[in-house]
Every structure is written in C-alpha cells, then in structure tokens.
Design a protein around this motif. Structure first.
Motif, PDB file in Angstrom:
ATOM      1  N   SER A  40      32.779  27.732  16.198  1.00  0.00           N
ATOM      2  CA  SER A  40      32.812  28.015  17.596  1.00  0.00           C
ATOM      3  C   SER A  40      31.885  27.007  18.503  1.00  0.00           C
ATOM      4  CB  SER A  40      32.034  29.541  17.530  1.00  0.00           C
ATOM      5  OG  SER A  40      30.668  29.142  17.358  1.00  0.00           O
ATOM      6  N   TRP A  41      31.632  27.250  19.576  1.00  0.00           N
ATOM      7  CA  TRP A  41      30.702  26.314  20.334  1.00  0.00           C
ATOM      8  C   TRP A  41      29.295  27.228  20.621  1.00  0.00           C
ATOM      9  CZ3 TRP A  41      35.629  27.776  22.474  1.00  0.00           C
ATOM     10  CH2 TRP A  41      35.594  28.611  23.535  1.00  0.00           C
ATOM     11  N   TRP A  42      28.989  28.123  19.828  1.00  0.00           N
ATOM     12  CA  TRP A  42      28.092  28.916  20.440  1.00  0.00           C
ATOM     13  C   TRP A  42      26.801  28.489  19.589  1.00  0.00           C
ATOM     14  CZ3 TRP A  42      30.886  34.238  19.902  1.00  0.00           C
ATOM     15  CH2 TRP A  42      31.242  34.612  21.134  1.00  0.00           C
ATOM     16  N   GLY A  46      20.984  32.535  23.270  1.00  0.00           N
ATOM     17  CA  GLY A  46      21.907  33.606  23.388  1.00  0.00           C
ATOM     18  C   GLY A  46      23.041  33.605  22.689  1.00  0.00           C
ATOM     19  N   GLU A  47      23.890  32.542  22.807  1.00  0.00           N
ATOM     20  CA  GLU A  47      25.028  32.276  22.028  1.00  0.00           C
ATOM     21  C   GLU A  47      24.774  32.271  20.702  1.00  0.00           C
ATOM     22  OE1 GLU A  47      27.652  29.365  25.317  1.00  0.00           O
ATOM     23  OE2 GLU A  47      26.298  28.669  23.507  1.00  0.00           O
ATOM     24  N   ALA A  48      23.813  31.482  20.381  1.00  0.00           N
ATOM     25  CA  ALA A  48      23.618  31.338  18.669  1.00  0.00           C
ATOM     26  C   ALA A  48      22.868  32.519  18.093  1.00  0.00           C
ATOM     27  CB  ALA A  48      22.602  30.075  18.482  1.00  0.00           C
ATOM     28  N   PHE A  97      38.359  30.913  14.236  1.00  0.00           N
ATOM     29  CA  PHE A  97      37.873  30.231  15.402  1.00  0.00           C
ATOM     30  C   PHE A  97      37.764  30.883  16.638  1.00  0.00           C
ATOM     31  CE2 PHE A  97      42.106  29.006  15.523  1.00  0.00           C
ATOM     32  CZ  PHE A  97      42.573  28.780  16.798  1.00  0.00           C
ATOM     33  N   GLN A  98      36.925  30.356  17.778  1.00  0.00           N
ATOM     34  CA  GLN A  98      36.604  31.199  18.732  1.00  0.00           C
ATOM     35  C   GLN A  98      37.674  30.423  19.736  1.00  0.00           C
ATOM     36  OE1 GLN A  98      33.038  29.578  20.605  1.00  0.00           O
ATOM     37  NE2 GLN A  98      33.058  31.178  22.367  1.00  0.00           N
ATOM     38  N   VAL A  99      38.336  31.487  20.517  1.00  0.00           N
ATOM     39  CA  VAL A  99      39.222  31.066  21.496  1.00  0.00           C
ATOM     40  C   VAL A  99      39.423  31.929  22.676  1.00  0.00           C
ATOM     41  CG1 VAL A  99      41.274  32.158  20.210  1.00  0.00           C
ATOM     42  CG2 VAL A  99      41.782  30.310  21.611  1.00  0.00           C
ATOM     43  N   ILE A 152      33.902  40.892  26.695  1.00  0.00           N
ATOM     44  CA  ILE A 152      34.542  40.741  28.124  1.00  0.00           C
ATOM     45  C   ILE A 152      33.375  40.204  29.048  1.00  0.00           C
ATOM     46  CG2 ILE A 152      35.356  41.629  30.249  1.00  0.00           C
ATOM     47  CD1 ILE A 152      36.617  44.026  28.275  1.00  0.00           C
ATOM     48  N   HIS A 153      33.736  38.879  29.484  1.00  0.00           N
ATOM     49  CA  HIS A 153      32.381  38.035  30.384  1.00  0.00           C
ATOM     50  C   HIS A 153      33.050  38.171  31.566  1.00  0.00           C
ATOM     51  CE1 HIS A 153      29.864  36.059  27.562  1.00  0.00           C
ATOM     52  NE2 HIS A 153      30.838  35.408  26.868  1.00  0.00           N
ATOM     53  N   ARG A 154      31.948  38.219  32.658  1.00  0.00           N
ATOM     54  CA  ARG A 154      32.238  37.892  34.018  1.00  0.00           C
ATOM     55  C   ARG A 154      31.819  36.581  34.342  1.00  0.00           C
ATOM     56  NH1 ARG A 154      30.910  42.059  38.989  1.00  0.00           N
ATOM     57  NH2 ARG A 154      31.646  40.758  40.667  1.00  0.00           N
ATOM     58  N   SER A 308      37.457  36.405  28.209  1.00  0.00           N
ATOM     59  CA  SER A 308      37.245  37.164  27.007  1.00  0.00           C
ATOM     60  C   SER A 308      37.441  36.209  25.687  1.00  0.00           C
ATOM     61  CB  SER A 308      38.046  38.200  26.534  1.00  0.00           C
ATOM     62  OG  SER A 308      37.707  38.880  25.380  1.00  0.00           O
ATOM     63  N   ASP A 309      36.177  36.329  24.872  1.00  0.00           N
ATOM     64  CA  ASP A 309      36.052  35.490  23.502  1.00  0.00           C
ATOM     65  C   ASP A 309      36.592  36.149  22.341  1.00  0.00           C
ATOM     66  OD1 ASP A 309      34.354  32.974  24.218  1.00  0.00           O
ATOM     67  OD2 ASP A 309      32.781  34.549  24.912  1.00  0.00           O
ATOM     68  N   SER A 310      37.018  35.444  21.530  1.00  0.00           N
ATOM     69  CA  SER A 310      37.900  36.379  20.310  1.00  0.00           C
ATOM     70  C   SER A 310      36.761  36.600  19.289  1.00  0.00           C
ATOM     71  CB  SER A 310      38.489  35.057  19.531  1.00  0.00           C
ATOM     72  OG  SER A 310      39.498  34.865  20.190  1.00  0.00           O
ATOM     73  N   ILE A 350      38.496  28.243  34.382  1.00  0.00           N
ATOM     74  CA  ILE A 350      37.507  27.556  33.276  1.00  0.00           C
ATOM     75  C   ILE A 350      37.568  27.944  31.951  1.00  0.00           C
ATOM     76  CG2 ILE A 350      35.081  26.781  32.975  1.00  0.00           C
ATOM     77  CD1 ILE A 350      36.720  24.902  34.943  1.00  0.00           C
ATOM     78  N   HIS A 351      37.467  29.289  31.781  1.00  0.00           N
ATOM     79  CA  HIS A 351      37.484  29.892  30.653  1.00  0.00           C
ATOM     80  C   HIS A 351      38.739  30.391  29.999  1.00  0.00           C
ATOM     81  CE1 HIS A 351      33.223  28.944  31.209  1.00  0.00           C
ATOM     82  NE2 HIS A 351      33.511  29.517  32.465  1.00  0.00           N
ATOM     83  N   GLY A 352      39.897  29.721  30.265  1.00  0.00           N
ATOM     84  CA  GLY A 352      40.989  29.816  29.375  1.00  0.00           C
ATOM     85  C   GLY A 352      41.934  31.090  29.711  1.00  0.00           C
TER      86      GLY A 352
HETATM   87  C1  GAL Z   1      32.290  30.312  27.806  1.00  0.00           C
HETATM   88  C2  GAL Z   1      32.443  31.408  26.568  1.00  0.00           C
HETATM   89  C3  GAL Z   1      31.171  31.936  26.581  1.00  0.00           C
HETATM   90  C4  GAL Z   1      29.993  31.036  26.658  1.00  0.00           C
HETATM   91  C5  GAL Z   1      29.972  30.116  27.813  1.00  0.00           C
HETATM   92  C6  GAL Z   1      29.152  28.922  27.922  1.00  0.00           C
HETATM   93  O1  GAL Z   1      33.620  29.642  27.698  1.00  0.00           O
HETATM   94  O2  GAL Z   1      33.507  32.347  26.595  1.00  0.00           O
HETATM   95  O3  GAL Z   1      31.019  32.793  25.688  1.00  0.00           O
HETATM   96  O4  GAL Z   1      29.846  30.519  25.357  1.00  0.00           O
HETATM   97  O5  GAL Z   1      31.116  29.332  27.508  1.00  0.00           O
HETATM   98  O6  GAL Z   1      28.991  28.018  26.663  1.00  0.00           O
END
Ligand code: GAL
Length: 394
Positions: A40-42, A46-48, A97-99, A152-154, A308-310, A350-352
């Motif tokens: 992942s890229w976390w 907050g992410e980590a 993996f995160q997608v 689910i992200h906004r 949304s992330d996986s 931007i987020h797929g």
């Molecule tokens: C987004 C991802 C979020 C957060 C953000 C900033 O693409 O869905 O979870 O990681 O990037 O890195």
C-alpha cells in the motif's frame, strides 16, 4: 516461506477476515503460518495508523503469520502504483494490494486478467447486504466482484483552522465568491488563503476536480467522463479561470510540499483553507489536533465526490459497510455518514473512480502544467485530448 498457496485476503471496515482458497479453508487460524505481504501507500499520519490497526486485528486472529508491510510512500499512490506495476508485470505480486474501486481496479488489473474473483467470498460473508449497491457496482466486472472495499472517502472538502477563522471573524465559504472574500481577509493578516502542497503532482488535480464539480454541477461533471460534456466548453474554461485565481492565494512553497506537509499550515494557523479528501481528518487526529473544521468545497454542497480503497481501517473515511455504528466514529465521520445517503454521488478522477489510469495521468499532467502556465485554452485542448486518447471523446 510465504503464505502464497493458501492466499489470505485481508479486509477491514469493522473487522478483519481471512479467506482461504482451496484446502486452506479447513485449517484453523492458529495453525496458519508463513508470510503475508500487504502492499500500500499508507505511510502518512492517519494512514499508517489505520494500517497498523488493521494488522493488529488480523494478528490477533492469525498470530503465526508474519505480516510484511510493503509500503511505498507518496499520496494517492503516486509512487506505489508504478512499483506495483513493475512487480505485477514481473511476476512478483504482493499477496494483497491497495487499489481504488472503479476504473483503476477494473481497467488496470481485472481486464488484464491479473485478479482473482472474490464473489464467493462476498456471498459467504454476506457483504452485499451491508455494502452500498453503487460501491459493489464499481467493484464488479462481467458478473464477478473483484476487490474488498474497506472505506468510502469523500474528496471534495475544504479544511480550515477554527481558531484562525474565529479570530478573523470569518465563516467557512460555501461559494467561490465567498472563498475569495475570505482569502482576501486572511491575506491581509499575512495568512495564505489557499493552502496547497503539490509536490507529488496529483494534489492540484485533486483541488481542480472539486472546482470542476462546483462550477459544472454533478451531472455535467459526470458528463466529462462519458464524453457528454466537452472539455473545450465554457464550463471548463470558467473552472480553470476560478482555479487560476485560487492559485494566486496559494502558499509560495506549494511545489515543495506534500498534501500532509501542507496540512501543517492549517494546524499551525499559517494557512487558511485546504481542499483535500477526508484522510486529512485522520492526519489531524494523528497529530492530536482537534481545532479543525470542514465544509464541502465551494459549490460542492450536497455532492459527494467519492472513492474507495480496497483494504484498511477508516482513517478519516467512513465505513464501507452500511451497518457500522456511528458511535465509534469522530464528529467529522458521523457528519459524513449522514451526508452519504442524501448527497448526489460523483466519482473522483484523481483517486481512480472516474477514469482509467492513463486518462487520469494525462489529466494530472495537464493540470500540473496549468499551475505554472495558466494557459486556459492549451489546458482545455490537453484535457480534451486526454478524453480522446481514452477512447471516450472523439
Ligand atoms: C487516496 C487514498 C486515501 C489516502 C490518500 C492520500 O488515494 O484513497 O486512502 O491514502 O490517497 O494518500
């Protein structure tokens, strides 16, 4: 030895489950051993934390599995996606993996035959009953479901420092006009009105995505991704003009900062307003900073620009399930949970979610160039070309 044959799929939301394919299903959790590599890229605040929380839950259930935390830093997967591609194409895929749900998952990996269907897992766990239909739809292709959503992200939010706004006598803006008025007041106090960190390239495209939504409205914005709304029209030109004006209020070091480094401007009170997704709430929490406020980005009221992330636990996102108890969530997340069912949902580019990766890369490049060139006509031509290159526009 890696836990490869018995592939373990990690997922969260409110829990972590493990799935075994083949004979592994019969094994009890305690007897499972080996390595499980999660990519992942976390890595940001907050992410980590969210990723670690996920691992902790998993590790309780599978104490003998060693988790390999394969992260590649860079917001929105800027660097991770390239590394993942090399590994996938080189025959060295991580175990999971995160997608992003939507085009990133389906166009890049599912259509290329690189994923295993998870429909039976969804059926056995009853997830279709507890996840929104629209989300399941963008995880599906040819009758199968291909990934497990965990949040689910906004994306279309404006973050500000409540103390800064109170001491300047300001209300957070709902319109672009008010944004500029607020930014002028802040500027007179030596505070950057528009906080930006676009070192990684995607962040200005992210802010511009919300300007497009706020200018065009949800239907015409969605039309950009189906070829119905021309990139060369007056609506996109107006959005570029507005964005160009916003950039005149940006902190001068924006090209040297990542999204989370820019968030420090909000925390320290040196910056006024930052347009960023709700992972910013997770970042503030990780810094023990509670004096932040949020509103939808200008013109974005009642529109939920989503992605949304996986896998992973909510960081600032809301739960991907509809049966999570709001009590477990922060004030921001509780607000977002109320918004989600009543807002118009639009997909994030931007987020797929809105477009294929090739298209979104061309979009990022065009907006990145625009930040320095300010050339509206050339940018519209480049954006239209990106749509044509994707085979959607003529
Ligand atoms: C987004 C991802 C979020 C957060 C953000 C900033 O693409 O869905 O979870 O990681 O990037 O890195």
């Amino acid at each position: 030895m890696r836990a490869r044959g018995p592939r373990v799929v990690v997922l969260a939301g409110i829990a972590v489950a493990a799935l075994a394919f083949g004979g592994f299903a019969a094994a009890s959790a305690a007897t499972v051993s080996g390595k499980l590599e999660i990519f992942s890229w976390w890595t940001a605040g907050g992410e980590a934390d969210a990723l670690q929380a996920l691992y902790n839950v998993y590790q309780k259930q599978y104490p003998n599995v060693k988790i390999v935390n394969a992260t590649v830093a860079g917001g929105a997967g800027t660097n991770a996606k390239a590394v993942l591609k090399t590994r996938m194409l080189g025959g060295d895929p991580p175990d999971s993996f995160q997608v992003h749900a939507g085009h990133e998952l389906i166009d890049t990996w599912v259509k290329a035959g690189k994923m295993e269907p998870l429909t039976s897992l969804f059926a056995s766990q009853g997830w279709q009953k507890v996840m929104p239909r629209g989300l399941i739809d963008i995880l599906s292709y040819q009758g199968q479901i291909w990934s497990v959503p965990v949040d689910i992200h906004r994306a279309n939010l404006l973050w500000y420092n409540k103390k800064v706004f109170a001491s300047a006598g300001l209300q957070p803006p709902t319109t672009f006009d008010q944004f500029f008025k607020d930014a002028d007041v802040l500027k007179a106090k030596g505070i950057s009105g528009f906080v930006l960190g676009d070192k990684e390239g995607w962040e200005s495209g992210h802010a511009f995505e919300t300007v497009l939504i706020g200018t065009l409205g949800p239907d015409a914005y969605k039309g950009l991704w189906t070829g119905k709304t021309p990139w060369t029209g007056s609506g996109v030109a107006k959005a570029l003009q507005t964005f160009k004006r916003m950039l005149t209020y940006a902190n001068s070091d924006h090209a040297a900062l990542t999204w989370d480094e820019a968030a420090q401007y909000i925390q320290s009170g040196k910056g006024g307003m930052q347009i960023m997704g709700d992972w910013e709430a997770g970042w503030f929490t990780s810094k023990n900073f509670a004096d932040y406020g949020w509103v939808p980005a200008p013109g974005n009221q009642r529109i939920y620009d989503t992605l949304s992330d996986s896998f992973g636990l909510p960081k600032g996102s809301i739960c991907a399930r509809t049966d999570c108890s709001p009590a477990a969530f922060s004030p921001y997340q509780q607000w977002a949970m109320q918004q989600w069912p009543t807002n118009t949902i639009v997909p994030s580019v931007i987020h797929g979610a809105a477009a294929s990766e090739g298209w979104s890369t061309e979009y990022i490049d065009a907006i990145g160039l625009f930040v320095t060139s300010g050339d509206i006509a050339a940018t519209q031509t480049a954006l239209q070309k990106a749509c044509a290159d994707a085979g959607v526009c003529k």
